[in-house]
Design an enzyme around this catalytic site. Sequence first.
Site, PDB file in Angstrom:
ATOM      1  N   PRO A  12      12.508   2.550  15.814  1.00 10.65           N
ATOM      2  CA  PRO A  12      13.089   1.391  15.135  1.00 10.65           C
ATOM      3  C   PRO A  12      13.778   1.842  13.854  1.00 10.65           C
ATOM      4  CG  PRO A  12      10.706   1.457  14.793  1.00 10.65           C
ATOM      5  CD  PRO A  12      11.036   2.561  15.745  1.00 10.65           C
ATOM      6  N   CYS A  95       6.930   2.456   6.884  1.00 11.59           N
ATOM      7  CA  CYS A  95       8.133   2.408   6.053  1.00 11.59           C
ATOM      8  C   CYS A  95       7.769   2.457   4.572  1.00 11.59           C
ATOM      9  CB  CYS A  95       8.926   1.141   6.351  1.00 11.59           C
ATOM     10  SG  CYS A  95      10.445   0.999   5.373  1.00 11.59           S
TER      11      CYS A  95
END
Length: 332
Positions: A12, A95
């Site tokens: 992603p 992240c």
Amino acid sequence: MKYEGKTFAVAPMMDWTDRHCRVFHRVLSRTAVLYTEMVTARAIKHGNRPQHLDFDARENPLVLQLGGSEPEILAEASKIAEDWGYRELNLNVGCPSDRVQGGNFGACLMADPPLVASCVEAMRKAVSIPVTVKCRIGIDDQDEDADLQRFITCVSEAGCSTFIVHARKAWLQGLSPKENREIPPLNYERVYRLKQSRPDLRIEINGGIASVADSLAHLAHVDGVMLGRTAYQTPWELASVDPLYTDEAAPVATRREAVEAMLPYMEEHLAQGLPLHRITRHMLGLYHAQPGGRIWRQILSTEGARHGAGIEVVKKALAAVEEQAARVADAA
């Protein structure tokens, strides 16, 4: 299958792996697992759901990556996603961006394994589809095998049996997201040791892998491999996934075939008012390191970005590439 039980996935990537990118990637590989960009649970609860969740059925197998740290909202978003047709969910615990940290999700959650466990438990109770976690090997000073083991143990006890591990730690302060993908050293061996110590779990590896061919070396140690920037910036790499992982031929034999396979999709979305460049921007790297690659990028980037641009721009770029390739071949 050639590598029974092993998987290859495209990571992603924010602003990159949107629905148009994923359709293009699916043209190149039938079996690669595709992931959405990260979508926050709050955006699904309160925002424009079709904008965040719509996808084309041809994208499957497809995983929705969720961001968040509030178990109840994650559970609600998970149920909505399952009803929307998603077959698997992934929680982002990797992240490191300031914006993501500001929302108290992403890599900073590795500092609070019980909270991640609560999130996973709530998500799993809300849906019948798999819930997985994508994380780093560590954060800041929590950078030992024992730290990763504690995190994995806590979260797995909440029912998560699949972890996609980026083999770099993340510095939560002082490094940009780009620097966090490059500066902390890769430590594949830690991921390998994790799998050795937890054979009951599915462990997949991500980070710094240069090609689909290079990914095969990891399969002796882990259950799957995920490529990010390489898959996006040099997408023809994906045409080797099916032959290498399954012994089946790729869906397309040439780059031209890949372009031609995208034309009906382009026409469909152009008719709905979508600007051409929203699709073709994901195809700029198709002719990377090939004769004519530069002119391919130039035409799509300039003419493809103009208002009202249509598929004639793509056909022009394709003709220019092939003309350049023919000149190179004649001169050889």
